[in-house]
Write an enzyme that holds these catalytic residues in place. Structure first.
Site, PDB file in Angstrom:
ATOM      1  N   SER A 283      33.252  40.530 -37.189  1.00 16.46           N
ATOM      2  CA  SER A 283      33.220  41.785 -36.273  1.00 16.46           C
ATOM      3  C   SER A 283      34.663  42.193 -36.004  1.00 16.46           C
ATOM      4  CB  SER A 283      32.626  41.081 -34.942  1.00 16.46           C
ATOM      5  OG  SER A 283      33.478  40.273 -34.300  1.00 16.46           O
TER       6      SER A 283
ATOM      7  N   HIS B  80      26.438  41.543 -36.939  1.00 20.30           N
ATOM      8  CA  HIS B  80      26.982  42.893 -37.201  1.00 20.30           C
ATOM      9  C   HIS B  80      26.493  43.137 -38.926  1.00 20.30           C
ATOM     10  CE1 HIS B  80      29.779  43.624 -33.937  1.00 20.30           C
ATOM     11  NE2 HIS B  80      29.825  42.485 -33.803  1.00 20.30           N
TER      12      HIS B  80
ATOM     13  N   LYS C 250      22.974  45.736 -31.115  1.00 20.06           N
ATOM     14  CA  LYS C 250      24.199  46.316 -31.746  1.00 20.06           C
ATOM     15  C   LYS C 250      23.351  47.577 -32.578  1.00 20.06           C
ATOM     16  CE  LYS C 250      27.481  42.578 -31.743  1.00 20.06           C
ATOM     17  NZ  LYS C 250      26.274  41.730 -30.769  1.00 20.06           N
TER      18      LYS C 250
END
Length: 395
Positions: free
Chosen positions: A185, A213, A243
């Site tokens: 990340s 991610h 996310k």
């Protein structure tokens, strides 16, 4: 307050401030979109993990509202007692299909996934090989398991094979797991999945990939494991729903047998109330949008590549990112703090990333261009980067 506690806090906070490691928390006035408002001023938002712009997508909002009207604002209990709703089952079936696995389990957060899933399978009789740059939640999950933790140099396949061989051949451990982020990340690099699986199969390692991610970004949105065609080989596919998905929560996808075990042994699942019905419905809608319309992921990559090329052209070090995550690496922690402050004042909202989030001496600001940004927004952000960088003699 206890005098001892007050002394500890005063000394600790002052120490953080002196080292440039103390971060302030700003309040966003309104929705978290590509443009945000803080203290009455609009800023280009490059600090969010809202990769696809789903946090403010009208179809997700509608789905959440309709589910809330039907089911209420909460599930009412932990899922093993009275808190599993049919929408939770639908959510997990949707996740499993999306990830290419037999089954999935939804948790309240990505952090809860790693705390619960790792410790449900690994014990003090086992060993965990962990990449040196793994997320804090992985580290804490490994510690909670009681397993022997063996640190592997970041994305170093020679070191992984050496330590895997030593751990397995030592005869000291019942099971050995290798755990890695799919996308790291803070640097934006991608795990070397084909090489990892080759080593894992050679030494019989359990493989756990934290794809917080990677989900919504790689593999046409389905993640890092899908990107490399390894959905039938990786034991644990963990990810977040907060996310690219734009909502809240986390999941583990894998075999039906694994999910059955986690639903009986993972403590955050057993002892914490489940995701809200509204959140579950919004996640389902997000997965449907990704499945049916590839333009969300395509636009994310188009914007990311555009922004990265512009930053490099004016002289910034963006490291070796292979994903939309775009660090501007400065090194010095205090410089990173001051640089971020200047950028925010000029209209680009980013935050300094310093120790312990990244190693000492690698301070940076981290940019997240998203599918919701326009080229005009990104051009304006680059112009501000150029102005501030030259004024501070960084470029």
């Amino acid at each position: 307050m206890s005098p001892n506690l007050e002394t500890f806090l005063n000394e600790g906070l002052e120490n953080l401030k002196e080292k440039g490691l103390y971060s302030t928390i700003d309040v966003v006035e309104g929705a978290n979109g590509p443009i945000i408002e803080i203290d009455g001023e609009k800023k280009i938002n490059l600090a969010s993990n809202n990769y696809l712009g789903f946090a403010t997508h009208p179809e997700l909002i509608q789905a959440a509202n309709e589910a809330t009207e039907k089911y209420g604002v909460g599930a009412g209990a932990v899922r093993t007692i009275n808190g599993t709703l049919d929408i939770h089952r639908e959510l997990e079936e949707k996740i499993a299909k999306f990830k290419g696995t037999e089954a999935a389990i939804a948790f309240q957060s990505g952090f809860n996934c790693n705390m619960g899933a790792i410790s449900a399978v690994m014990t003090k009789e086992d060993a965990i090989l962990s990449d040196a740059l793994n997320h804090a939640s992985i580290i804490d999950g490994c510690r909670l398991s009681g397993s022997k933790i063996i640190r592997v140099n970041h994305s170093d396949m020679e070191d992984l094979e050496k330590k895997a061989k030593e751990a397995v051949e030592s005869g000291l451990y019942k099971k050995v797991m290798y755990i890695t982020d799919g996308v790291f990340s803070m640097d934006g690099d991608v795990a070397k999945m084909p090489e990892i699986m080759e080593i894992a199969e050679k030494y019989g390692l359990i493989v756990y990939v934290d794809d917080a991610h990677g989900s919504g970004v790689l593999g046409k949105g389905a993640g890092t494991v899908k990107e490399f065609g390894l959905s039938d080989k990786v034991d644990f596919q963990m990810g977040t729903l907060s996310k690219a998905i734009g909502v809240v929560g986390g999941y583990v996808a894998g075999s039906q047998q694994l999910i059955d075990w986690l639903k009986s042994q993972a403590r955050p699942f057993l002892f914490s109330t489940s995701l809200t019905p509204g959140a579950s419905a919004a996640v389902i809608k997000a997965l449907e949008l990704m499945e049916n319309d590839p333009s969300y992921v395509d636009t994310l990559w188009e914007n990311a590549n555009y922004f990265k090329e512009k930053l490099q052209a004016i002289g910034y070090d963006i490291g070796k990112s292979e994903t939309p995550i775009t660090p501007v690496i400065l090194g010095d922690e205090k410089l990173a703090q001051e640089f971020a402050k200047r950028l925010i004042n000029e209209g680009v909202y980013v935050k300094p990333i310093v120790f312990p989030t990244v190693p000492l001496g690698t301070g940076r600001v981290r940019n997240m261009p998203t599918a919701a940004h326009t080229k005009e927004m990104l051009d304006e952000a680059v112009a501000i980067y150029e102005k501030v960088g030259k004024e501070m003699k960084i470029i």
